[in-house]
Each structure stands twice: as C-alpha cells, then as structure tokens.
Design an enzyme around this catalytic site. Structure first.
Site, PDB file in Angstrom:
ATOM      1  N   ASP A 105       0.900  -1.151   0.000  1.00 45.08           N
ATOM      2  CA  ASP A 105       0.000   0.000   0.000  1.00 45.08           C
ATOM      3  C   ASP A 105       0.935   1.197   0.000  1.00 45.08           C
ATOM      4  OD1 ASP A 105      -1.451   2.294   1.080  1.00 45.08           O
ATOM      5  OD2 ASP A 105      -3.084   0.882   1.351  1.00 45.08           O
ATOM      6  N   HIS A 106       1.039   1.860  -1.133  1.00 47.82           N
ATOM      7  CA  HIS A 106       2.140   2.827  -1.252  1.00 47.82           C
ATOM      8  C   HIS A 106       1.992   4.003  -0.267  1.00 47.82           C
ATOM      9  CE1 HIS A 106      -0.431   5.194  -3.972  1.00 47.82           C
ATOM     10  NE2 HIS A 106       0.375   6.194  -3.768  1.00 47.82           N
ATOM     11  N   HIS A 163      -5.736   3.001   1.141  1.00 46.75           N
ATOM     12  CA  HIS A 163      -4.866   4.078   1.630  1.00 46.75           C
ATOM     13  C   HIS A 163      -5.463   4.833   2.819  1.00 46.75           C
ATOM     14  CE1 HIS A 163      -2.895   3.098  -1.989  1.00 46.75           C
ATOM     15  NE2 HIS A 163      -3.569   3.886  -2.801  1.00 46.75           N
TER      16      HIS A 163
END
Ligand code: BG6
Length: 503
Positions: A177-178, A240
C-alpha cells in the site's frame, strides 16, 4: 533477485525502476542484485533495458548527467523473460532462467516476486510459481509482493487471501500500500508515540472530531476502464485512507516490531462501527461524480465523458464518509474522511480538531469555532501545523489563532525516500511493518462492504454532481456535525491566515 510479473506495464517503468535506481545511487542495493522482468510481450533483455532504463521518460532527467558506464552498471542487471501468450503456463523455462541468473550473480536463492499484473492473475501466478517449485525456502527466501486492489469486496478479498495462502505462507506475502511508504504517514506513529504532549490528549476527552481529506486535482486520466469498475471508495478509501485511519486510531503498540504494530492496526480497524442499516449509510455517506466544467479557462471533461467510462456510469469519483469508532478511546468522536478526483488541488491531510476549553473565561474572545487544531500534512508541503490561541495585543482579552509549524523541507540534509523505494527496500530486508496483513485487509473490507452494497442497490441512493475543480458537492458540508464545513486546504500547509503581529 527481483522478478517482476507484468514488467512491460506502466508501473514498472514509472515507479519500480526509478525506485530501484534511487536505491542503486544511494548504494542501498546489494552488489549482486538482478531484476528479471516477465510478461507476455515479446522483448529481449536489451529491449527491456531500453524501455525501463535507458530510454525511459521517467529516468531521462536523472540519467542526463551520469556517465554511460555508471548507467550501464545499473541497466545491465535487467533481464527479461517472455512468458508467451498466457501467465497461466508452465514456469519451467522461467525457473531455468531464474536458476541461471542465480548461479551467475550469486543471489543465493533470495527472490522477491512482484505481481504488477491485473489482480485476476495473482492466484494463477502464485500457483504456477509453486508448481515450478519457485516458492520453497530451503535455499534462500522467497517473497511475494502484491499490488492493490486486494479484492473487490470482502468476499473476493477472502478468496484471494485464501488462494495466495495455498502457495505462499502469510509471512511470505507482502501486500503493498504505497501510502504506508510515505514518510509522513509513518510519521503519524512518531508524532503520537514519540512525544508526550499529544498522546495524553489523543482521545474522546479532548478531541472533538477528526477529519481526513485526500484530494486530487487530476481526473481519471487514462485509467477510465479500471476506475469505472472501482470508484473512489475501492480505489482510495478501502486501502490508503483506512490505513491512515488505523494509524490515527490504534492503541500504542508494545514495541516497533512489525507484528506488534500490525496487531494494533487490525484491532483499530475492527473497532470501526460497521454501518448496517440503510438509513445510517444514507445519513453518513455522500458520493459524487465530477461533471464538465472549466478550470483556469480550460474546458474539462465530466467523468461520464472520460475515455473508458460508461456514459451512464454510477461510479463515484467523490466519497465522503462519517463514522464512529467503538472503543474506549474514541466513543462518540466522529471521524470524517473524504477522497475525490478533480478537486481544486492535490492534498492529503489529517486534521485533529480539539474540543473548546470546557470553561470559557474570555467571553468576548471570539474563540468560538477557533478551537485548537493539529494539521498533519501527508502531501504536499509535508509537515505539521498546530493552531492555538494567542492574545491580541491591546485592551481586553481578544483571542486569535496563531500557527506553530514544522516543514519536512526544512530538513534539507535528509533524503526523503519515495514510497516505492522504502517499500522495496523493506521487503528485501524482510521487514513487513509497512505492508498490509491479510486480516487487516479483510477488516477494512468489512467496513466498506455494506456501503458499497447500499450504493449499488439501496433505495434513495443519490449521486451528486460537482463541477470539476470544486470541493465536491455542496451538501457534503452537512455531514460535519456542529461546525458544518470541511477544512478546504490549499496547496501550502499554512494556507489560512492565522494570526500574527508583524510590527
Ligand atoms: C492509487 C490510485 O492507488 O493512488 C490512484 O489507484 C491515485 O487513483 C493514487 O491517483 C494517488 O497516489 P498519490 O501517492 O499520488 O497520492
């Protein structure tokens, strides 16, 4: 060795290779590092090197001042294997390639598989890797990195987790999950747990409500086809934003070990009150879609006119959700989270709104609606801003708000890693702190699922339009109890005037 499935896709050239390049320059890649791209395109090693390194538009500026021999040291570590027509095939040839590279570059059987393909292929690839014996850890570790989306609903997420776990153990699976790779998101933990001034206030006794905004100025760009099947809630909120929520909500972990932190995050996500009945979802959620407009004199398409989008689409590009957290710390504190495309600016921030002092001494202070706020800016103009009251010089006790701020940019000496840079490095080192665990992903879906179901099938569901370039539908303000409006931030952290004496 990093094996990238879907290596001819955009993510590899746009994010993964630039992140590897930064690590290479910073001398953080092991000397015997190799990348093996795998996908269905017919390419040679040289073609692949040209595409993702030598002629990549994402590296162009970086390469300009560097010597060819230095660039070659990096580029020559890239190899490519054509998987043929289908990812669902025998990986015998791939295995041979992996073994040859492993022998030549002494990678000691340590392999990360990065799945940058459509999610429908994740399980197939994991299975074929296992069938070829490429998942066993008796000679070096094997890790599987999976890109979002992890499922399309609770049910599909469970199936996917179960499917992957047939071939790789949970500790081998790294769900990326950036947002967790962003320094400012990680700093939420430090702000809370490395200071003694915030944590004592971090609860229902002192916090009135919490607001999280994630806004993008762009529309769906070329991803209309994907986005139309996803929407803002699946694309940003389920992953996010709920990750950010979990860091704000969680209890202090015992230590900084990955499982300690992840256990607390799961507990936090499980404590979100799931909205079960239609009326609650109707009252607590707002969805919207941008419509054509003009921004700075330029005509901008509406969502339904975008390429790849159904002209009658009911997919949301704006989602605002009000919810509560059912635990001791957060009882009755409303959380407001919104995410959208085609907003006036690109910004992500968390705002902690503190309660008005219980007893107001300065009656004519003008203090009402000017409560203390802690603004944690995730991006851009990364930093932290505290708003607090100061006395206006002169007679009486008039109070104004002043800003106390910290900016990451003032740490000029520190290299702030890009999200993918940090995450790839962590995965290489076997640190899963910033990766989502299966139960975490499922807990997030559990919260989101009823909202998606209601939006899809419920009665009286509304889709509000908003002109591209404004802060979403006007009635979204009605969601906020009491003050009745969102903080609409500008691109700079301290964008609203605050109070100061300049002479
Ligand atoms: C991705 C979404 O996960 O995050 C995109 O799929 C979105 O729709 C992007 O644009 C936003 O990331 P960032 O780092 O630019 O805020």
């Amino acid at each position: 060795m990093l094996v990238i499935f879907g290596a001819s896709g955009d993510l590899t050239a746009r994010k993964l290779v630039p992140a590897l390049f930064n690590l290479f320059i910073a001398k953080q890649l092991p000397e015997n590092f190799v990348v093996l791209g795998a996908s269905r395109s017919d390419m040679t090693d040289k073609d692949f090197r040209r595409k993702v390194v030598l002629e990549s538009k994402y590296l162009k500026e970086r390469l300009e001042d560097l010597k060819d021999s230095y660039i070659a040291q990096f580029a020559n570590r890239f190899f490519y294997e054509d998987l043929g027509e289908d990812y669902d095939t025998d990986y015998g040839r791939l295995r041979k390639r992996v073994e040859d590279l492993n022998a030549k570059y002494h990678t000691e059987g340590n392999i990360m598989y990065y799945l940058s393909t459509p999610p429908t292929l994740y399980e197939t690839i994991a299975k074929n890797l296992a069938d070829a014996g490429l998942n066993t850890q008796n000679n070096g570790w094997k890790r599987l990195i999976v890109e979002k989306p992890f499922g399309y609903s609770l049910d599909t997420a469970k199936k996917l987790n179960h499917g992957l776990q047939q071939h790789f153990t949970e500790p081998q699976i790294y769900r990326i999950d950036h947002y967790l790779g962003k320094e400012t998101v990680q700093n939420l933990l430090v702000t809370r747990f490395a200071n003694s001034i915030f944590e004592p206030l971090w609860n229902r006794n002192y916090i009135n409500h919490i607001e999280i905004t994630n806004a993008e100025s762009v529309g769906v760009e070329k991803r209309g086809g994907y986005y139309d099947k996803s929407g803002a809630l699946r694309d940003m909120f389920q992953n996010h934003l709920l990750q950010i929520v979990s860091l704000v909500v969680m209890e202090p972990p015992i230590g900084d070990e990955p499982e300690e932190i992840r256990n607390e995050k799961v507990k936090a996500l499980k404590s979100l009150r799931i909205m079960q009945d239609d009326q609650t979802i109707y009252d607590h959620t707002i969805r919207g879609q941008y419509v054509a407009s003009e921004i700075n004199g330029e005509k901008v398409k509406g969502y339904r006119e975008e390429e790849g989008v159904d002209p009658n689409s009911t997919t949301e590009t704006y989602a605002a959700i009000k919810f509560f957290v059912d635990n001791w710390r957060w009882k009755d504190v409303p959380f407001y989270v919104r995410t959208a495309k085609r907003m006036p600016t690109k910004v992500t921030e968390v705002v902690i709104h503190f309660k008005t002092p219980h007893h107001q001494i300065f009656k004519d202070s003008g203090l009402s609606n000017k409560d203390n706020k802690l603004v944690i800016r995730i991006q851009p103009d990364e930093g932290i801003l505290m708003k607090f009251g100061v006395k206006v010089p002169g007679q009486g006790f008039k109070v104004e708000r002043a800003n106390l701020d910290f900016y990451y940019s003032s740490l000029a000496q520190t290299h702030v890693m890009e999200a993918y840079e940090r995450l790839l490095l962590d995965a290489m080192q076997g640190d899963a702190t910033l990766y989502a665990r299966a139960d975490e992903v499922e807990a997030a879906w559990e919260f989101v699922d009823p909202i998606l179901n209601y939006w899809e099938k419920g009665e009286d569901v509304r889709m509000y339009g908003y002109a591209a370039g404004v802060w979403g539908p006007e009635n979204a303000d009605e969601l906020i109890e009491g003050i009745g409006h969102w903080r609409n931030p500008g691109s700079n952290l301290a964008d609203d005037p605050g109070y100061c004496v300049i002479c």
